[in-house]
Design a protein around this motif. Structure first.
Motif, PDB file in Angstrom:
ATOM      1  N   MET A  73       2.127  -7.162 -35.763  1.00  0.00           N
ATOM      2  CA  MET A  73       1.555  -6.193 -34.826  1.00  0.00           C
ATOM      3  C   MET A  73       2.643  -5.257 -34.266  1.00  0.00           C
ATOM      4  O   MET A  73       2.486  -4.043 -34.247  1.00  0.00           O
ATOM      5  N   LEU A  74       3.732  -5.845 -33.805  1.00  0.00           N
ATOM      6  CA  LEU A  74       4.815  -5.037 -33.238  1.00  0.00           C
ATOM      7  C   LEU A  74       5.353  -4.070 -34.291  1.00  0.00           C
ATOM      8  O   LEU A  74       5.545  -2.878 -34.016  1.00  0.00           O
ATOM      9  N   CYS A  78       5.177   0.058 -34.164  1.00  0.00           N
ATOM     10  CA  CYS A  78       6.423   0.841 -34.113  1.00  0.00           C
ATOM     11  C   CYS A  78       6.603   1.736 -35.335  1.00  0.00           C
ATOM     12  O   CYS A  78       7.550   2.535 -35.376  1.00  0.00           O
ATOM     13  N   GLN A  79       5.736   1.552 -36.321  1.00  0.00           N
ATOM     14  CA  GLN A  79       5.968   2.192 -37.618  1.00  0.00           C
ATOM     15  C   GLN A  79       6.215   3.703 -37.534  1.00  0.00           C
ATOM     16  O   GLN A  79       7.202   4.213 -38.064  1.00  0.00           O
ATOM     17  N   ALA A  80       5.297   4.407 -36.844  1.00  0.00           N
ATOM     18  CA  ALA A  80       5.413   5.868 -36.794  1.00  0.00           C
ATOM     19  C   ALA A  80       6.716   6.284 -36.106  1.00  0.00           C
ATOM     20  O   ALA A  80       7.396   7.231 -36.540  1.00  0.00           O
ATOM     21  N   GLU A  81       7.060   5.567 -35.042  1.00  0.00           N
ATOM     22  CA  GLU A  81       8.255   5.929 -34.283  1.00  0.00           C
ATOM     23  C   GLU A  81       9.518   5.600 -35.078  1.00  0.00           C
ATOM     24  O   GLU A  81      10.488   6.350 -35.042  1.00  0.00           O
ATOM     25  N   ILE A  82       9.486   4.474 -35.793  1.00  0.00           N
ATOM     26  CA  ILE A  82      10.654   4.130 -36.615  1.00  0.00           C
ATOM     27  C   ILE A  82      10.846   5.225 -37.664  1.00  0.00           C
ATOM     28  O   ILE A  82      11.958   5.660 -37.935  1.00  0.00           O
ATOM     29  N   GLU A  83       9.718   5.694 -38.178  1.00  0.00           N
ATOM     30  CA  GLU A  83       9.790   6.742 -39.203  1.00  0.00           C
ATOM     31  C   GLU A  83      10.411   8.016 -38.615  1.00  0.00           C
ATOM     32  O   GLU A  83      11.266   8.639 -39.231  1.00  0.00           O
ATOM     33  N   VAL A  96      17.983   2.789 -38.274  1.00  0.00           N
ATOM     34  CA  VAL A  96      17.112   2.387 -37.171  1.00  0.00           C
ATOM     35  C   VAL A  96      16.859   0.892 -37.327  1.00  0.00           C
ATOM     36  O   VAL A  96      16.545   0.428 -38.430  1.00  0.00           O
ATOM     37  N   VAL A  97      17.013   0.175 -36.234  1.00  0.00           N
ATOM     38  CA  VAL A  97      16.868  -1.277 -36.306  1.00  0.00           C
ATOM     39  C   VAL A  97      15.796  -1.728 -35.320  1.00  0.00           C
ATOM     40  O   VAL A  97      15.788  -1.289 -34.166  1.00  0.00           O
ATOM     41  N   LEU A  98      14.886  -2.579 -35.787  1.00  0.00           N
ATOM     42  CA  LEU A  98      13.922  -3.210 -34.876  1.00  0.00           C
ATOM     43  C   LEU A  98      14.234  -4.693 -34.849  1.00  0.00           C
ATOM     44  O   LEU A  98      14.324  -5.334 -35.909  1.00  0.00           O
ATOM     45  N   LEU A 106      14.480  -7.504 -37.513  1.00  0.00           N
ATOM     46  CA  LEU A 106      13.289  -7.596 -38.373  1.00  0.00           C
ATOM     47  C   LEU A 106      13.371  -6.541 -39.463  1.00  0.00           C
ATOM     48  O   LEU A 106      13.040  -6.792 -40.612  1.00  0.00           O
ATOM     49  N   ASP A 107      13.769  -5.337 -39.079  1.00  0.00           N
ATOM     50  CA  ASP A 107      13.839  -4.234 -40.033  1.00  0.00           C
ATOM     51  C   ASP A 107      15.069  -3.400 -39.741  1.00  0.00           C
ATOM     52  O   ASP A 107      15.457  -3.233 -38.580  1.00  0.00           O
TER      53      ASP A 107
END
Ligand SMILES: Nc1ncnc2c1ncn2[C@@H]1O[C@H](COP(=O)(O)OP(=O)(O)OP(=O)(O)O)[C@@H](O)[C@H]1O
Length: 639
Positions: A73-74, A78-83, A96-98, A106-107
């Motif tokens: 879910m998280l 966050c997908q659009a913002e990470i992009e 960019v790190v999550l 995680l990413d």
């Protein structure tokens, strides 16, 4: 949000500080920021040894897969913002790190060259970047500090990490728990305070979305109330709005903007009531203004997707030992009615949406209160960008000195009084959707050329520098002024006028509507929930009035009448505003008229209408639904 960026220190200063701290066990208080120093002290106490390499223990692929599933879910939110950050990182050469709430990455996405370098120091998925595991670093230190933090080069606890400069900020869920951390890392030269501002901005968006995720269904069921507010009405609905969630009388969730606005911390949740914050004595509808006890007024929205449900919510979660009315009492208030358009306006909305979809800028002209914004919102709802933002800017309401920064945004520290974290600006808030420029005729001349440039180049350059950002916006402007005349007089740039007014629509004033009676009845039903019809004598008085304030005045009068009538008082004409009480009621014309009496009756109706309109023939003709010359002819026969 507390600012957590550290003051940049030169590489040499940091080297001296390291030497003092790690070799001589001295505290170099003046050489590095307090945030960094405290982190170094914590790490030393945890047994980290800066003379060695950090111990890296990545989790296995199976564990990482499970962590991805657990945080699905998280990651999705966050997908659009990470992009968008990734696009930014690509140009500066960073990643960019999550991470999760424990600092486990995680990413990590972005510039591949830098990703390789980062992986060399284990900044990659599956590795925990908490302070406890890896010493001072932006992710871990932001988790300990619970605020945004920058850690540059040698400020990291371990030597090998000096190739990194990182800006990280925690993502808070609506109850104040940390859901994860978002970080932008790059080489020391490319990561600046601006990077931290960007991270904070995208976190605003993510946290805004977390609210809907956490409370959307409960708000639909009416279990809770989500109060959205801001000092600027145009910022309602954007990620900058303040959100408070009440269960009964109790504040149970908030976003950071709201906590800042009410000057409280997360510990206010569960122990603060609605009327401890706001002035009472009134009722809350779906939108309006609210006053803090300090006297400051804010615009609010209280969306009710599932209809009025608060009494149930209040019954479920009463705050004990409270004598004063709960928000339920405030919130069972007079609703703001939805606009009711006539057939012609509905057709105009459809056409305008087609023009907007074809990216043709519209200019809406109309008297004050004639529904220009309501029209523009309806166009947005019909257009292809209905699910994208609608950002309304009232060019007359924002002080001239602030219009530029409000529209174009600014970089951190761009001017005295600027927010530390900078601002995205309304043009960028509207990205993908519609920018509604209300009262465009009042836009300061000096700013007109900047706006024109943005519309032509489709990119925004924030105040104080920074890189231009592309904006994809459709523009609807509105005015009650004659912009063409302003332009002829040299007050409005003709090139901007022609750019904005590629198609002009004029909204008719309310007094020209020929269906005033059904309109009044329809709005009355909405404001009262259809409990009782409007008495005939009140309705006819309203139908005979001129409504110089147009829909705004009409809606205001009906809501006031509904509020006065809730205590059981008969909503007769004596409760109407003074200007309406002076009006002669419209003669009733609905009864069948006996043959032979028709002529006589027609003249009576015309004479009474003319009188009600103060002798204004044009107005009386419009009221009667006939043209001016016909009325004139009949009146001459009356002489
Ligand atoms: N067709 C309509 N039917 C009922 N209510 C309406 C209609 N159009 C507008 N309203 C209501 O009238 C009020 C004023 O409308 P709006 O703000 O759109 O007017 P405006 O022309 O943009 O005003 P201004 O000139 O001050 O910017 C709002 O409360 C709106 O909901």
């Amino acid at each position: 949000m507390a600012t957590g960026s550290t003051t940049p220190q030169s590489t040499d200063t940091v080297a001296v500080a390291r030497q003092q701290f790690f070799s001589k066990q001295k505290v170099p208080a003046s050489l590095v920021s307090r945030t960094i120093l405290q982190s170094w002290l914590r790490c030393s106490q945890l047994g980290h040894d800066a003379s060695r390499d950090p111990t890296v223990e990545p989790v296995g692929p199976q564990y990482l897969r499970e962590a991805h599933e657990q945080h699905e879910m998280l990651r999705r939110l966050c997908q659009a913002e990470i992009e968008s950050l990734r696009r930014e990182a690509r140009t500066t050469g960073g990643i960019v790190v999550l991470s999760d709430a424990n600092g486990m990455v995680l990413d990590a996405v972005g510039d591949t060259a830098f990703a390789g370098k980062a992986a060399g120091v284990a900044l990659r998925p599956g590795v925990a970047w908490s302070e406890a595991s890896i010493g001072t670093n932006a992710i871990g230190t932001a988790l300990v500090e619970r605020r945004p933090v920058m850690v540059r080069g040698g400020e990291h606890f371990y030597e090998p990490h000096r190739v990194l400069s990182c800006a990280a900020a925690p993502i808070f869920d609506p109850r104040g728990a940390i859901a994860g951390v978002l970080d932008l890392s790059g080489s020391a030269a490319t990561i600046s305070r601006q990077s931290l501002s960007m991270v904070r901005l995208v976190i605003d968006q993510i946290e805004h979305r977390l609210f809907d995720q956490a409370f959307g269904n409960r708000a639909d069921r009416g279990d809770i109330e989500m109060l959205r507010f801001h000092t600027e009405r145009s910022l309602l609905g954007t990620a900058r709005e303040c959100i408070l969630v009440f269960e009964g009388d109790r504040l149970i969730a908030a976003n950071r903007h709201a906590l800042q606005a009410i000057s409280r911390g997360w510990d206010a949740l569960g122990r603060t009531s609605f009327d401890a914050l706001f002035d009472g004595g009134g009722s809350l509808g779906e939108e309006g203004t609210l006053r803090f006890h300090s006297g400051e007024t804010v615009h609010y929205r209280l969306p009710r997707r599932g209809g009025p449900t608060l009494p149930a919510a209040a019954a479920r979660a009463p705050v004990p030992a409270r004598e004063r009315p709960s928000p339920a009492a405030f919130m069972t208030a007079i609703p703001w009615p939805q606009p009711i358009f006539d057939a012609q306006t509905l057709a105009d909305v459809e056409n305008a949406a087609r023009l907007v979809d074809a990216d043709i800028p519209l200019l809406i002209h109309g008297e004050t209160g004639s529904g220009k914004e309501a029209f523009a919102r309806a166009v947005h709802g019909k257009s292809r960008c209905a699910d994208k933002p609608f950002v309304a800017v009232n060019c007359a309401a924002i002080p001239e000195s602030l219009i530029e920064s409000e529209l174009f945004g600014y970089e951190e520290g761009a001017f005295t009084g600027a927010r530390r974290q900078g601002s995205r600006g309304l043009l960028r808030e509207a990205h993908g959707g519609i920018l509604f420029l209300d009262e465009i005729g009042d836009m300061p001349f000096a700013l007109q050329s900047r706006l024109l440039r943005v519309l032509q180049d489709r990119q925004v350059m924030p105040l104080g520098g920074g890189r231009p950002s592309p904006v994809d916006i459709r523009v609807i402007s509105a005015t009650h002024r004659d912009i063409e005349a302003l332009s002829r007089q040299g007050h409005f740039r003709p090139d901007l006028y022609y750019r904005l007014a590629q198609f002009t629509m004029t909204l008719n004033p309310l007094r020209t509507r020929t269906d005033l009676v059904p309109l009044i009845d329809g709005l009355w039903r909405q404001v009262t929930g259809g409990s009782a019809p409007l008495p005939e004598e009140t309705r006819s008085r309203m139908a005979a009035y001129d409504w110089p304030g147009n829909y705004r005045e009409l809606v205001g009068a009906l809501r006031a009448l509904a509020a006065l009538a809730t205590s059981g008082t008969h909503p007769g004409p004596h409760l109407l505003p003074t200007a309406l009480r002076r009006i002669q009621p419209m003669p009733a014309v609905a009864q069948p008229i006996e043959t032979g009496l028709l002529e006589h009756h027609t003249r009576d109706v015309m004479r009474a209408t003319l009188e009600a309109c103060g002798g204004n023939i044009s107005l009386a003709a419009r009221r009667l639904g006939i043209n001016r010359s016909t009325l004139y002819r009949h009146l001459q026969r009356l002489q």
